[in-house]
Design a protein around this motif. Structure first.
Motif, PDB file in Angstrom:
ATOM      1  N   UNK A  24       0.802  -1.238  -0.041  1.00 18.90           N
ATOM      2  CA  UNK A  24       0.028   0.129  -0.048  1.00 18.90           C
ATOM      3  C   UNK A  24       0.878   1.222  -0.074  1.00 18.90           C
ATOM      4  N   UNK A  25       2.031   1.165   0.614  1.00 19.80           N
ATOM      5  CA  UNK A  25       2.894   2.453   0.688  1.00 19.80           C
ATOM      6  C   UNK A  25       3.564   2.713  -0.594  1.00 19.80           C
ATOM      7  N   UNK A  26       3.779   1.617  -1.373  1.00 16.73           N
ATOM      8  CA  UNK A  26       4.503   1.699  -2.808  1.00 16.73           C
ATOM      9  C   UNK A  26       3.711   2.284  -3.519  1.00 16.73           C
ATOM     10  N   UNK A  27       2.153   1.937  -3.443  1.00 16.89           N
ATOM     11  CA  UNK A  27       1.479   2.470  -4.558  1.00 16.89           C
ATOM     12  C   UNK A  27       0.941   3.741  -4.288  1.00 16.89           C
ATOM     13  N   UNK A  28       0.946   4.092  -3.085  1.00  9.29           N
ATOM     14  CA  UNK A  28       0.608   5.365  -2.472  1.00  9.29           C
ATOM     15  C   UNK A  28       1.672   6.692  -2.695  1.00  9.29           C
ATOM     16  N   UNK A  29       2.791   6.118  -3.004  1.00  7.09           N
ATOM     17  CA  UNK A  29       3.941   6.908  -3.038  1.00  7.09           C
ATOM     18  C   UNK A  29       4.429   6.642  -4.438  1.00  7.09           C
ATOM     19  N   UNK A  30       4.240   6.093  -5.395  1.00  6.26           N
ATOM     20  CA  UNK A  30       4.702   6.014  -6.599  1.00  6.26           C
ATOM     21  C   UNK A  30       5.960   5.219  -6.812  1.00  6.26           C
ATOM     22  N   UNK A  31       6.271   4.177  -5.791  1.00  4.67           N
ATOM     23  CA  UNK A  31       7.308   3.523  -5.912  1.00  4.67           C
ATOM     24  C   UNK A  31       6.950   2.136  -6.823  1.00  4.67           C
ATOM     25  N   UNK A  32       6.848   2.245  -8.103  1.00  7.83           N
ATOM     26  CA  UNK A  32       6.302   1.308  -9.082  1.00  7.83           C
ATOM     27  C   UNK A  32       7.394   0.929 -10.069  1.00  7.83           C
ATOM     28  N   UNK A  33       7.380  -0.336 -10.478  1.00 11.27           N
ATOM     29  CA  UNK A  33       8.343  -0.793 -11.471  1.00 11.27           C
ATOM     30  C   UNK A  33       7.525  -1.146 -12.613  1.00 11.27           C
ATOM     31  N   UNK A  34       7.968  -0.356 -13.621  1.00  6.78           N
ATOM     32  CA  UNK A  34       7.237  -0.154 -14.984  1.00  6.78           C
ATOM     33  C   UNK A  34       7.922  -1.416 -15.878  1.00  6.78           C
ATOM     34  N   UNK A  35       7.130  -2.004 -16.733  1.00 11.67           N
ATOM     35  CA  UNK A  35       7.600  -3.081 -17.573  1.00 11.67           C
ATOM     36  C   UNK A  35       8.346  -2.217 -18.633  1.00 11.67           C
TER      37      UNK A  35
END
Length: 348
Positions: A24-35
């Protein structure tokens, strides 16, 4: 052994409980790994899962310190490893959010290693040769060798983090291997720390196995690599009486061999050694028709076999140890040739 089991169980439970909050923290703060073209996932995935591994390991170690009256000859070194490991997690978190330049990330890794080596005096000060004789290293040589080992292992785990559950599972197997060697040598604190690390990585697999809900990111891969490298210096490297340095190398064989072949492959092809490609073992397995689950399971099996070989080295005669090493080397070279791991990778 019961203390190790408790540390393992506590770490698994904490990892399972805390990772959803990290998602949830990653999704809320933009810590996302894009393909992208080199990656195998098709949608953005949260990528700071290493925070869950780190917190689970720390909670488990603190709990065991309270429950078992932590004392021992390696206490100072283990405290140092936790301190420097915390710094490497900080570097990983920043990198997962900001995509640090490679040189900046490398400097962070070197600084973390220097904390452990210079402040807490953790060094590879001797090794043993194939005949059981010890070779003592002067400080001016021991310090750079130890720094190279710590930084190198930190990056090898990072490089195999290419499939769901791969780095976490291989790291857990390596940690269990080093734990068994530490127990055999009666290094209880080292064994408890490796049990906690293995439990944290295993609990993370509940969310990281294919299809992954979260990636560990550089936060996790650098923490696992750094901790395994540091633990092996504190415990397994110095404790194994037969071919000491080879024990952790075999325990971490999959990432070490994969990285070694990647460097050789890129040098042969005239490419920068840090340039990503699709020639790693997991990429080759996918290219010949393995599914993600099948490729990861096969690499687990390879890691387990290498781990068993590492444990066997501490229990058998020197002659048998040499035979085991010969079989391992031949098998690795044959496998690399059959899979074409040294051929130039797909440049897409």
């Amino acid at each position: 052994m019961s203390s190790c089991g408790a540390a393992f169980l506590i770490a698994i439970i904490v990892s399972i409980l805390i990772t959803p909050a990290v998602i949830r923290l990653a999704a809320a703060t933009g810590a996302m790994d894009k393909p992208d073209a080199r990656k195998v996932h098709k949608r953005p995935i949260p990528r700071i899962g290493g925070l869950g591994i780190y917190l689970a390991c720390i909670v488990s170690v603190i709990a065991m310190a309270i429950l078992t009256d932590f004392e021992g000859e390696h206490l100072k070194e283990i405290i140092g490893l936790l301190v420097s490991g915390s710094f490497i997690v900080f570097v990983g978190v920043v990198d997962d959010y900001k995509n640090l330049p490679a040189k900046v990330k490398l400097l962070g890794q070197i600084f973390a290693a220097m904390i452990l080596v210079l402040i807490f005096d953790v060094q590879i000060d001797f090794i043993s040769d194939p005949f059981g004789d010890y070779i003592y290293l002067e400080w001016w040589f021991a310090i750079p060798v130890t720094l190279f080992w710590l930084v190198g292992l930190t990056n090898t785990v990072n490089l195999i983090d290419g499939l769901d559950g791969l780095a976490a599972g291989v790291s857990a197997i390596a940690a269990i291997t080093i734990m068994l060697v530490a127990l055999e040598q009666n290094f209880l604190l080292v064994a408890i720390l490796t049990a906690a690390l293995a439990g944290a990585a295993t609990g993370f697999l509940f969310y990281n196995s294919h299809p992954a809900r979260i990636f560990m990111g550089d936060t996790g891969s650098m923490f696992l690599g750094f901790m395994l490298a540091g633990i092996s210096v504190i415990g397994a490297v110095k404790s194994a009486t037969t071919i000491a340095l080879v024990v952790p190398i075999l325990a971490l064989g999959v990432p070490i061999f994969d990285t070694t072949f990647a460097i050789i492959r890129r040098l042969i092809g005239g490419q920068p050694i840090f340039k990503p490609d699709k020639g790693h073992l997991h990429h080759r397995l996918l290219s010949i028709g393995f599914t993600q689950r099948q490729a990861v399971f096969l690499m687990y099996v390879i890691s387990a076999l290498l781990g068993l070989s590492a444990v066997a080295l501490t229990e058998v005669s020197r002659q048998m140890a040499m035979l085991i090493l010969l079989v391992v080397v031949v098998a690795v070279l044959y496998g690399a040739k059959r899979l074409g791991i040294l051929r130039l990778a797909d440049k897409r």
